[in-house]
Structure formats: structure tokens, C-alpha cells
Motif scaffolding. Structure first.
Motif, PDB file in Angstrom:
ATOM      1  N   VAL A   1       0.625  -1.311  -0.131  1.00  0.00           N
ATOM      2  CA  VAL A   1       0.288   0.171   0.339  1.00  0.00           C
ATOM      3  C   VAL A   1       0.984   1.185  -0.224  1.00  0.00           C
ATOM      4  O   VAL A   1       0.972   2.369  -0.924  1.00  0.00           O
ATOM      5  CB  VAL A   1      -0.648  -0.017   1.608  1.00  0.00           C
ATOM      6  CG1 VAL A   1      -1.637   1.064   1.512  1.00  0.00           C
ATOM      7  CG2 VAL A   1      -1.811  -1.067   1.095  1.00  0.00           C
ATOM      8  N   VAL A   2       1.747   1.234   1.049  1.00  0.00           N
ATOM      9  CA  VAL A   2       2.596   2.303   0.907  1.00  0.00           C
ATOM     10  C   VAL A   2       3.695   2.268  -0.325  1.00  0.00           C
ATOM     11  O   VAL A   2       3.463   3.953  -0.478  1.00  0.00           O
ATOM     12  CB  VAL A   2       3.574   2.570   1.835  1.00  0.00           C
ATOM     13  CG1 VAL A   2       4.765   3.344   1.964  1.00  0.00           C
ATOM     14  CG2 VAL A   2       3.509   1.641   3.787  1.00  0.00           C
ATOM     15  N   VAL A   3       4.301   1.372  -0.813  1.00  0.00           N
ATOM     16  CA  VAL A   3       4.657   1.739  -2.148  1.00  0.00           C
ATOM     17  C   VAL A   3       3.857   2.153  -3.412  1.00  0.00           C
ATOM     18  O   VAL A   3       4.211   2.860  -4.077  1.00  0.00           O
ATOM     19  CB  VAL A   3       5.606   0.303  -2.685  1.00  0.00           C
ATOM     20  CG1 VAL A   3       6.034   0.758  -3.789  1.00  0.00           C
ATOM     21  CG2 VAL A   3       6.664  -0.155  -1.879  1.00  0.00           C
TER      22      VAL A   3
ATOM     23  N   GLN B   1      12.733  -1.221   2.931  1.00  0.00           N
ATOM     24  CA  GLN B   1      13.380  -1.989   2.050  1.00  0.00           C
ATOM     25  C   GLN B   1      12.542  -2.548   1.289  1.00  0.00           C
ATOM     26  O   GLN B   1      12.789  -2.064   0.297  1.00  0.00           O
ATOM     27  CB  GLN B   1      13.511  -3.398   3.099  1.00  0.00           C
ATOM     28  CG  GLN B   1      14.651  -3.129   3.943  1.00  0.00           C
ATOM     29  CD  GLN B   1      14.675  -4.374   4.664  1.00  0.00           C
ATOM     30  OE1 GLN B   1      15.742  -5.268   4.123  1.00  0.00           O
ATOM     31  NE2 GLN B   1      14.566  -4.683   6.393  1.00  0.00           N
ATOM     32  N   ALA B   2      11.325  -2.216   1.510  1.00  0.00           N
ATOM     33  CA  ALA B   2      10.029  -2.466  -0.077  1.00  0.00           C
ATOM     34  C   ALA B   2      10.145  -1.254  -0.904  1.00  0.00           C
ATOM     35  O   ALA B   2      10.518  -0.964  -1.861  1.00  0.00           O
ATOM     36  CB  ALA B   2       8.951  -2.676   1.045  1.00  0.00           C
TER      37      ALA B   2
ATOM     38  N   ALA C   1      11.680  -1.072  -4.240  1.00  0.00           N
ATOM     39  CA  ALA C   1      10.806  -0.965  -5.841  1.00  0.00           C
ATOM     40  C   ALA C   1      11.055   1.060  -6.338  1.00  0.00           C
ATOM     41  O   ALA C   1      10.546   1.654  -7.087  1.00  0.00           O
ATOM     42  CB  ALA C   1       9.113  -0.180  -5.087  1.00  0.00           C
ATOM     43  N   GLY C   2      12.622   1.286  -6.000  1.00  0.00           N
ATOM     44  CA  GLY C   2      13.199   2.356  -5.870  1.00  0.00           C
ATOM     45  C   GLY C   2      12.119   3.847  -5.635  1.00  0.00           C
ATOM     46  O   GLY C   2      12.079   4.663  -6.277  1.00  0.00           O
ATOM     47  N   VAL C   3      11.547   3.700  -4.924  1.00  0.00           N
ATOM     48  CA  VAL C   3      10.970   5.071  -4.106  1.00  0.00           C
ATOM     49  C   VAL C   3      11.911   5.620  -3.153  1.00  0.00           C
ATOM     50  O   VAL C   3      11.899   4.803  -2.484  1.00  0.00           O
ATOM     51  CB  VAL C   3       9.615   4.714  -3.481  1.00  0.00           C
ATOM     52  CG1 VAL C   3       8.447   5.473  -3.175  1.00  0.00           C
ATOM     53  CG2 VAL C   3       8.469   3.602  -4.540  1.00  0.00           C
TER      54      VAL C   3
END
Length: 544
Positions: free
Chosen positions: A91-93, A120-121, A125-127
Motif C-alpha cells: 500500500v505504501v509503495v 526496504q520495500a 521499488a525505487g521509491v
């Protein structure tokens, strides 16, 4: 090497995630940076139900307000089931790829939280992301309980997360221990520590929902803590401190000993004016509940006010007398409607009924020429108002903008002093709609500890829309006129402010609460709130 980008570093991924710690519960413990990010966020992913109210409070939003950031429940999914760490990270990503996201987390994002996994997620994901530490419950809750974790004599401490098997023999020395998630297993933990060599009389403190006005601290020993927790029905969330530092609570307890700690205080006021009063109550540990009883509205016929304002500009008046902050607001709004400013008051004398009204006048760039030095009321204003002198006063007329239900005391007094008075309805006070049924029931059955009345109209309107407060409820009033109205409605006045000022009124209520607490302690009785009295206790109190 993985590079963590800054918000300006990449145009390909315009989103950004800020992992923000909300602290242990007290909204006042939010950091300045946390507040800044909440105000600029497009999406806020919460963790706990109370975060929604926290966000609205910080942003100044009402429950039905439109606009503001999108608030996403990070605790439960759309199917109503609790989200796993992995599901929450998705959800955050998802939002973080295209929006400025605040991931609001209880306590500190990187201490006993899922922040590292979610961060880490974001990396995967490059965020881009940042971490804004929050005040940790590990240190904050004991501090609010009056327990320092280290002292000159006790220089070491250890934080232990209970749950999985812990080798308690490693903590057999006299270090201070702070236990997280330890309520359910405290019996086994205490037994293991005693077996490892700790004294059974080692002090233990258990503090639940720390830093909030529901905070409750139980002090015990390793020998008895399990039985004491069961008897007191202590439930998580709670922080447990083990060690000699717990004994310092006897002298350092500051939060739970506030004079109005945990008091549920009813604030029957106009909604827009309740803020300062509620803040003052919170400072003393109370839980204010604002119930609008009055709605301030323009007069039904604005022509009288229009005529008076034109007369003011044309020099028709010698004085203007403001008897409330609302009166100042009403005249100021009328000035803005006509494109006028404070320069129109040139040559006009200004009177204010009290300091708060004078402050509202000063905020307009004006200065009150007359403010009562004694009683701040219409009677006090009349005592110092000069009589009309046809030699010294070129004009004998006074402009009095006020509420539609104001008393005639000031008008009659000014006429007696030789002045002509244009008594103009500047605003109407209209009774608000009744509060919800649970609030009405709480008022009538004594579930409120105190009611704070700031005017006679709040007394009349509260009784009219919700009924009389229960006899056990402490009644605090702002002045003699309000006290008289309360008594006319069958209420016993317990606290009367020495001057008609809302902050002074709350101070007086706090003094009452402090004296009440001291008398209980001196009598060897447990400290209870007014709402916690027994029925027999209420009957005895009335009999006296």
C-alpha cells in the motif's frame, strides 16, 4: 550500491515516502518536522485508529471537512482484515510511487515497528524515503509515570521485547529493565528473574496507555506483580519497568498527579471559542469534550447595524462600548463589508468590558481607552464610566453593539450617567441542536466530572438542550451573573472565577481539583474523580 534518492533527485518517480513517528500517544509529543510533513502530505497512511483524529487536529480539519490529504487505513484492508507487514508495504509503495506520502507510525518508525521492512520495500521499488524519528514509548512512558530509567546510582538499562523465549538469566544483575509486550507473560518473567537471582522485592511498575489522560500506573514487586496485574485488570498496551528506579515515582510522579488528571470536562460554548478553554483544561490533565450550545449568527434585520456603522463613520458617537469578543468581531466584519478599516475610529473613545475583549480590539490595531480595573463586567464598566459633561464632551451618544439577549444593565447605567445610548443588536445567539444521546445521558447521570460555564446563556442553553448536570458534577462558572443563572436552574456552584476570564476560570477549577486531591490523600483515601463517587457517597455529600 543502492542510492536513496531525495525528493528532488528524480523526475521519473515524483512520489516520496516519509516514515514519521507519532510518538507514544500524547499529540503534544509530535516533532516539528512531523507536523510539517503532515501539513504537506498528499496521502497519509495511518497505523492506529486514533491517528485519524490526530491528523485532523494537526491540520485543523473537522470530521466532515472537504479537502486535505487522503487518509488511508494502514491497519486494515478493504476487506476489513488486518494487513500483514508485506500487504501494508505494498500500500505504501503504491501510493509512494506517485504521491507525497506520510507513513504515520506509532512511537518511532525504526524501533519495535515495521518501518525497516516497509523502507526496504521502498528501496526495492525505487521509491525515495526518509525517516523522521518519533518519541519512543520506551523512554516517554516511564518519564510520564515519573520513573527515570538511569540515575547516578543506576547507569545501565536494557530494553527487552517479550514473546519469544528470553534467557532471563542474562538479566540477573541490577540493571533497569524495560519490557515491551510483557503484560501477558509477566508471571513467568518475574519468576524467571527471581530464579536467576533478583530479589523478590525488586520494584516493578506497569504503565498502560502511557502519555494519555487514560494513563494508569501500578507499582508492585517481582513477588506480587502477576497477582496485582490480574486484580487491577491491567491490559495492553503497557510498558513495564523493573528496578530500584521505580521507587523514585513516589516523589517524581508529575503527570498522573495533575490537579484535573483524567477529569472528563464538559465545555458548553460556541464551537469557534472553545479552543483556548480546552487547551487550558488539557494542560491540567483534563479531557475536554466540547458541546456547542450556542450558535452566533447575524441579526435578522441588519439595517440597524448598518445605520449605526454609518453614524460611527460620520462622527455621531463619542464612545463605542464592546461587551464581548463577538461584538468586536461583528463590527469588524461590518467594517470589512463596507471597505472600512480601523482609521474610521479616529476621535472615537473605545470601552471594553474586560481584558479578552480589549485583546480582540488590539488585534484590530486599536486600543481600548477604558477597561475596568476591578470586576470585568457591565457593572464593573459602569463603575468607571465617566458621567456626561456638556463642557468636556462634544457628543453625548454611545454606540453599544451587543447580543440580542444581553441584559439592560449597561444601557440603564449609561442613561443614568447622562449619556444617550444606541443599543444595537450586532449578533444573535441561537440555541444549538441537542448533543448526541450518549452525551445527554453522560450529563444527566454524572459521567462528566466537571462542567465549565462561561456565560449565563451557556447555562440556559445546556439545560435546555441536554438537561441538568448530575449533582456529583463539579460546576465552574466565570462570574457572579453566570453563578446566579446556574443557581436559578437548580445547580450548585462549586467554583467561581475571581475575574471573568476563561483561563482564570480553568485555573480556579484546577485549584479546586488540587485541594480536593490533597484532602483525599490527607484522609488516607484513594484519589478518585467526581464521577467515580458511589451513590451512597453522593447522598452523604448532599446531606452535609
Amino acid at each position: 550500491m543502492t542510492r536513496v534518492q531525495t525528493p528532488q533527485a528524480s523526475s521519473a518517480t515524483p512520489g516520496w515516502v516519509s516514515f514519521v513517528g507519532s510518538g507514544p500517544g500524547d499529540p503534544g509529543l509530535l516533532t516539528v518536522r512531523a507536523v510539517e510533513l503532515l501539513r504537506s502530505a498528499e496521502v497519509i497512511v495511518t497505523e492506529a485508529p486514533e491517528h485519524v483524529d490526530l491528523v485532523r487536529s494537526v491540520l485543523g480539519l473537522t470530521a466532515d471537512a472537504e479537502g486535505g490529504p487522503e487518509i488511508v487505513d494502514g491497519g486494515f484492508g478493504e476487506d476489513g482484515q488486518p494487513l500483514t507487514h508485506a500487504a501494508r508495504a505494498k500500500v505504501v509503495v503504491r501510493h509512494g510511487k506517485k504521491q507525497r506520502v506520510v507513513r504515520l507510525m506509532t512511537g518511532d518508525p525504526f524501533l519495535y515497528a515495521s518501518g525497516p521492512e516497509e523502507a526496504q520495500a521502498c528501496v526495492k521499488a525505487g521509491v525515495g524515503f526518509e525517516v523522521v524519528p518519533g518519541v519512543s514509548s520506551v523512554s516517554a512512558v516511564p518519564a510520564y509515570a515519573g520513573i527515570p530509567l538511569t540515575t547516578k546510582r543506576h547507569k545501565e538499562m536494557a530494553v527487552v521485547t517479550c514473546g519469544d523465549k528470553v534467557d532471563w538469566s542474562a538479566y540477573a544483575d541490577d540493571r533497569t529493565l524495560v519490557l515491551l509486550s510483557g503484560v501477558g507473560s509477566i508471571g513467568e518473567t518475574a519468576a524467571a528473574l527471581v530464579e536467576a537471582g533478583r530479589s523478590p522485592q525488586t520494584p516493578v511498575a506497569v504503565t498502560r496507555v502511557g502519555t494519555t489522560t487514560e494513563q494508569q500506573t501500578l507499582t508492585s514487586t517481582l513477588a506480587t506483580v502477576a497477582a496485582d496485574i490480574r486484580a487491577a485488570r491491567i491490559a495492553p498496551p503497557a510498558i513495564i519497568v523493573i528496578g530500584d528506579v521505580v521507587d523514585l515515582r513516589q516523589t517524581l510522579s508529575w503527570f498522573e498527579t495533575k490537579p484535573l488528571f483524567g477529569w472528563r470536562a464538559l465545555v458548553p460554548r460556541t464551537k469557534e471559542q472553545a479552543g483556548s478553554l480546552s487547551r487550558r483544561l488539557r494542560d491540567y490533565g483534563a479531557v475536554p469534550e466540547e458541546v456547542p450550545t450556542i450558535s452566533v449568527e447575524p441579526p435578522r434585520n441588519p439595517l440597524q447595524m448598518d445605520k449605526a456603522v454609518r453614524g460611527l463613520v460620520e462622527g455621531r458617537y463619542e464612545w463605542i462600548a464592546f461587551t464581548s469578543v463577538n461584538a468586536v468581531k461583528a463590527v469588524r466584519e461590518k467594517f470589512e463589508e463596507y471597505g472600512l478599516d480601523a482609521r474610521a475610529f479616529s476621535g472615537l473613545k473605545i470601552a471594553a468590558v474586560g481584558d479578552k475583549t480589549a485583546e480582540a480590539i488590539a488585534a484590530w490595531g486599536l486600543r481600548a481607552d477604558l477597561v475596568p480595573t476591578g470586576e470585568q463586567s457591565a457593572a464593573g464598566l459602569l463603575e468607571e464610566w465617566p458621567p456626561f459633561d456638556d463642557v468636556l464632551d462634544p457628543i453625548n451618544r454611545v454606540f453599544l453593539p451587543r447580543a440580542d439577549i444581553a441584559t439592560e444593565t449597561l444601557v440603564a447605567g449609561l442613561i443614568d450617567l447622562g449619556w444617550e445610548c444606541d443599543d444595537v443588536t450586532a449578533y444573535r445567539t441561537v440555541r444549538a441542536t441537542p448533543p448526541p444521546a450518549p452525551v445527554r445521558d453522560a450529563i444527566k447521570t454524572g459521567k462528566f466530572d466537571a462542567v465549565v460555564f462561561t456565560s449565563s446563556s451557556t447555562v440556559r442553553n445546556l439545560v435546555g438542550i441536554a438537561g441538568k448536570p448530575h449533582p456529583s458534577t463539579i460546576i465552574a462558572v466565570i462570574g457572579p451573573a453566570t453563578a446566579k443563572t446556574a443557581e436559578e436552574h437548580g445547580l450548585r456552584v462549586d467554583v467561581l472565577a475571581p475575574t471573568p476570564d476563561v483561563e482564570v476560570l480553568v485555573d480556579a477549577l484546577a485549584d479546586f481539583g488540587a485541594a480536593r486531591r490533597l484532602s483525599m490523600l490527607e484522609a488516607g483515601e484513594p484519589v478518585t474523580r467526581p464521577s467515580e463517587r458511589t451513590a451512597s457517597g453522593r447522598r452523604k455529600a448532599r446531606a452535609k
